[in-house]
Design an enzyme around this catalytic site. Sequence first.
Site, short mmCIF file in Angstrom:
data_model
loop_
_atom_site.label_atom_id
_atom_site.label_comp_id
_atom_site.label_asym_id
_atom_site.label_seq_id
_atom_site.Cartn_x
_atom_site.Cartn_y
_atom_site.Cartn_z
N GLU A 47 0.82 -1.22 0.00
CA GLU A 47 0.00 0.00 0.00
C GLU A 47 0.85 1.26 0.00
O GLU A 47 0.52 2.25 -0.66
CB GLU A 47 -0.95 0.00 1.22
CG GLU A 47 -2.07 -1.02 1.13
CD GLU A 47 -3.02 -0.76 -0.04
OE1 GLU A 47 -3.07 0.39 -0.53
OE2 GLU A 47 -3.71 -1.70 -0.45
N TYR A 130 -5.97 6.49 4.82
CA TYR A 130 -6.17 5.52 3.74
C TYR A 130 -5.41 4.23 4.01
O TYR A 130 -5.97 3.13 3.96
CB TYR A 130 -5.74 6.09 2.39
CG TYR A 130 -5.60 5.01 1.35
CD1 TYR A 130 -6.72 4.44 0.77
CD2 TYR A 130 -4.35 4.48 1.02
CE1 TYR A 130 -6.61 3.39 -0.14
CE2 TYR A 130 -4.22 3.45 0.11
CZ TYR A 130 -5.36 2.90 -0.46
OH TYR A 130 -5.24 1.86 -1.34
N ASP A 148 -9.03 6.72 -1.04
CA ASP A 148 -8.02 7.42 -1.83
C ASP A 148 -8.72 8.14 -2.97
O ASP A 148 -9.96 8.24 -3.01
CB ASP A 148 -6.95 6.45 -2.34
CG ASP A 148 -7.49 5.45 -3.37
OD1 ASP A 148 -8.72 5.43 -3.61
OD2 ASP A 148 -6.68 4.70 -3.94
#
Length: 386
Positions: A47, A130, A148
């Site tokens: 991520e 996020y 996002d």
Amino acid sequence: MKNEKWNELSPETVARLQAEFLEWYHREKRNLPWRATSDPYAIWISEIMLQQTRVETVIGYYYRFMELFPTIHDLAAADEQKLLKVWEGLGYYSRARNLKIAAQQIVDEYHGEMPKTIEEIRKLKGIGPYTAGAIASIAFGLPEPAIDGNVMRVVSRLFEIDEDIAKASSRKTFDEAMRKIISHEEPGEFNQALMDLGSRICTPTSPECAECPLQDFCLAYKDGRQEDFPVKTKKLKPKDVYYVATALENSKGEYLLQQRPASGLLASMWTFPLMEVSETEYQRLLKEWQKKTDEQLSLFVAEESELPEFFDQKVVWQKRHLGEITHIFSHLKWHVLLFYGRTEQKELEENQRFASVNAFNEYVFPKPQQKLVEQLKKNHLSDKDF
């Protein structure tokens, strides 16, 4: 009055939206390496890498990173230059530094195990709402939104949300909408489905609405207003900054490299020596020292030229520049003009090294430096007497 059209959805409609959307995702989802694991460490690394970076680019970096640093303990103990080297080319290098700091936090405070609550995950260095939501939902099955740009675009069209997504205050609205529709049984899959939908179908322009699994629920589609969402103010234009870069070669065929300060932009990375100049000076050098057939290989002594002097030692410059490169950061646009010179310099500052081109791969180069090296190599190849 704030738009809260998601609150008009009945429980039955929400259940149908979730079921149809997840069925589409299970059928169409991309086969990505980090989706084959529920390891929170691997999910965290992927991520962070995916921020501001295309999926296709990340895959190779992800494999190399996980091979070098397979555990949180390995990352916490990583040599910073080795860490930055494996990150080289991904950009936004503070992400890599923050990973190491966060790994040290996890080792010191959580015995090397990723914390399992959203509040604790949020405390880790470099992890915002996020990323915390992605880790919590994908690794631990918590119904936490991962919001996002892709997700905001989808959700803004889904409910015709007209709040500016560039404003931090708008995130609360999207969080409320997401909590209304996120699956509690498969929150990680639901979040990833939204990411896939936003990147592949619900694109910024010309969305493929005919292929969208949420078409029956999308208010913007029903009203023909897809192009009106999301609402977003334009970014400020990056500030132009001008540099002269010097590829200085010694008698051994080595080039002078200089390490940048330990803090600030491109911290601790290596480049050819750089000198900031005014736009006027840059344009003068760009125009007056361009390649000319009759003198392209001429050399002259630095102190006899109008080029900036970089060193006390004598430098013999090639009487032309090797071209310019540009590089855009989030807030700056670098314009860099490259010159080649030969130097007799022996004494080096603490932050300087001479290195051969073959040894460049031992140094962490930012993207602008990589572009300068390519420019240097291009000139070497084009000028056989270079």
